[in-house]
Design a protein around this motif. Structure first.
Motif, short mmCIF file in Angstrom:
data_model
loop_
_atom_site.label_atom_id
_atom_site.label_comp_id
_atom_site.label_asym_id
_atom_site.label_seq_id
_atom_site.Cartn_x
_atom_site.Cartn_y
_atom_site.Cartn_z
N TRP A 185 1.37 5.46 -0.26
CA TRP A 185 0.85 6.82 -0.17
C TRP A 185 1.92 7.72 -0.81
O TRP A 185 2.82 8.22 -0.12
N ARG B 65 0.89 -1.17 0.00
CA ARG B 65 0.00 0.00 0.00
C ARG B 65 0.92 1.22 0.00
O ARG B 65 1.84 1.30 0.82
N LYS C 87 0.66 10.33 3.93
CA LYS C 87 -0.58 9.72 4.41
C LYS C 87 -1.78 10.67 4.41
O LYS C 87 -2.92 10.23 4.55
N SER D 92 -4.10 6.79 -1.53
CA SER D 92 -3.12 5.69 -1.63
C SER D 92 -3.46 4.81 -2.82
O SER D 92 -4.55 4.90 -3.38
#
Ligand code: GTR
Length: 423
Positions: A98, A96, A102, A106
């Motif tokens: 980003w 995952r 964050k 994403s």
């Protein structure tokens, strides 16, 4: 009462017959804006390539914002890993990512790497249409949480349907590529931008623009294809940090609208060592001035209720039915890949994408390869179905429909064997 009818642009009939193609003239990628002819690599690299790049940017895809500063906050997490993919032949890793930190959106990246390779593996990098779970039968592959189109959604929603697992697996020959020593990485295109006119709001286009608004409507700003191309580069950023993968031998590929995105990614990001356009058609490898199949007007949303206005920069639409005014054509986009290996593929029943127009795009990019000392495509003759041609520029016409199938993959891997394996 006649007035509204006159105001509403009628869509010209689609040309599907060779004899109905109107004559057209192409601009020469090797003539600089000041009239100078390019005869050496230095002039191409320093003068003409930047001009060609700007023409493609300004008139088709729009300017990709510089996100380097935002990327300093990128976060990459491994969500899952298994060394037993395809009966132990490969390691599957799911990331995952980003890419701007964050606080931004994403994307999920699925990666297969052959086990037991003697050195880091060359890698195929591409976006998918339905979610990573649709590209493989494997039960462990995650389902996206972002918008999906009707075909991949639970009835009456825009939520991915987990029952569509493996629904596109036939388009993703992960195991066959692993058997040939290649890694594969894919991400879902809707994680970068949902594919509809309002999609920019929840994708990276809004997230990375300085004022957080849709910048497309200012002349020169990027569209969704630009955003997907940006996403392909963000995948490569992650791959550069994976020790079992050789990101210096990465092939970016895409089918159809994602083939357009792959070409634009390859043009912008010279870290991609090999660029593959599978049935990319109008706005991709096919010549726009050659009126056959899909046209600039149809694709760019010039006619109400048709097309994809969000894919391109606003200016592209102004060339609807005025293709002769376009200061470039598809061969400019393809030439931006030179001198790196390029592969353009068509399908014989895909007249909407204009197979001959795709081939001619490659033919007219060829002089740029020659100036850069590469053998390029090396032919002007449209090959018969099933017979791949070319040296640094590959081309084939597969029998059948608009699709990406094992035969296409076989040709891409053969070509990659010649250009990437030997490095
Ligand atoms: C079609 C579009 C083509 C191609 C295709 C696809 O509707 O007209 O340019 O991009 O979609 O992506 O499947």
């Amino acid at each position: 009462m006649l007035l509204p009818l006159m105001l509403c642009a009628a869509i010209p009939a689609t040309v599907q017959e060779e004899s109905k193609v109107p004559p057209y003239t192409l601009p020469d990628p090797l003539v600089c804006a000041d009239g100078r002819r390019v005869t050496d690599a230095k002039t191409w690299n320093e003068v003409r390539r930047p001009e060609v790049f700007r023409l493609v940017e300004e008139n088709m895809f729009g300017r990709t914002p510089d996100t380097a500063r935002l990327q300093a906050d990128a976060v990459v997490e491994v969500r899952e890993q298994s060394k037993d993919a395809f009966g132990g032949k490969a390691t599957r890793t799911q990331f995952r990512v980003w890419p701007i930190g964050k606080q931004g959106p994403s994307f999920d990246m699925l990666l297969y790497v052959p086990n037991g390779a003697k050195r880091p593996a060359p890698v195929f990098v591409g976006l998918n249409f339905g979610g990573n779970h649709t590209t493989a039968e494997e039960p462990g592959v995650f389902v996206p949480a972002s918008w999906v189109s009707k075909q991949w959604a639970l009835k009456g929603t825009a939520q991915a349907d987990p029952a569509q697992r493996g629904g596109q697996a036939r388009r993703w020959e992960f195991e066959a590529l692993v058997d040939r020593g290649y890694a594969s990485a894919t991400a879902y295109y809707g994680d970068f931008e949902p594919d509809h006119p309002e999609g920019w709001k929840s994708g990276f286009r809004a997230a990375v623009s300085p004022d957080g608004v849709n910048t497309k409507w200012r002349d020169g700003e990027w569209g969704a294809i630009g955003c997907w191309a940006w996403g392909l580069s963000r995948m490569l950023d992650v791959l550069e940090k994976v020790p079992s993968v050789d990101a210096g031998r990465a092939a970016v590929h895409g089918h159809s609208r994602l083939g357009k995105a792959a070409l634009w990614a390859g043009a912008q990001d010279r870290r991609f060592a090999f660029v593959i356009s599978n049935n990319s058609g109008c706005g991709g490898a096919a010549l726009n001035k050659r009126i056959f199949g899909e046209t600039v007007g149809v694709i760019s949303g010039h006619y109400p209720g048709r097309g994809f206005p969000h894919w391109f920069t606003a200016r592209f639409e102004t060339f609807s039915e005025k293709e002769d005014k376009l200061p470039l054509d598809a061969h400019y986009l393809l030439a931006l890949v030179a001198p790196r290996p390029l592969y353009v593929a068509s399908a014989s029943e895909d007249s909407w994408a204009d197979p001959l127009g795709e081939f001619l795009g490659a033919v007219h990019a060829d002089p740029v390869y020659q100036v850069l000392g590469q053998p390029g495509l090396g032919t002007k003759e449209f090959p018969p179905v099933g017979q791949p041609v070319g040296r640094t520029v590959g081309y084939h016409l597969r029998a059948g429909k608009h699709d990406i199938l094992l035969e296409d993959w076989k040709n891409y891997a053969d070509f990659a064997d010649r250009h990437l394996k030997s490095r």
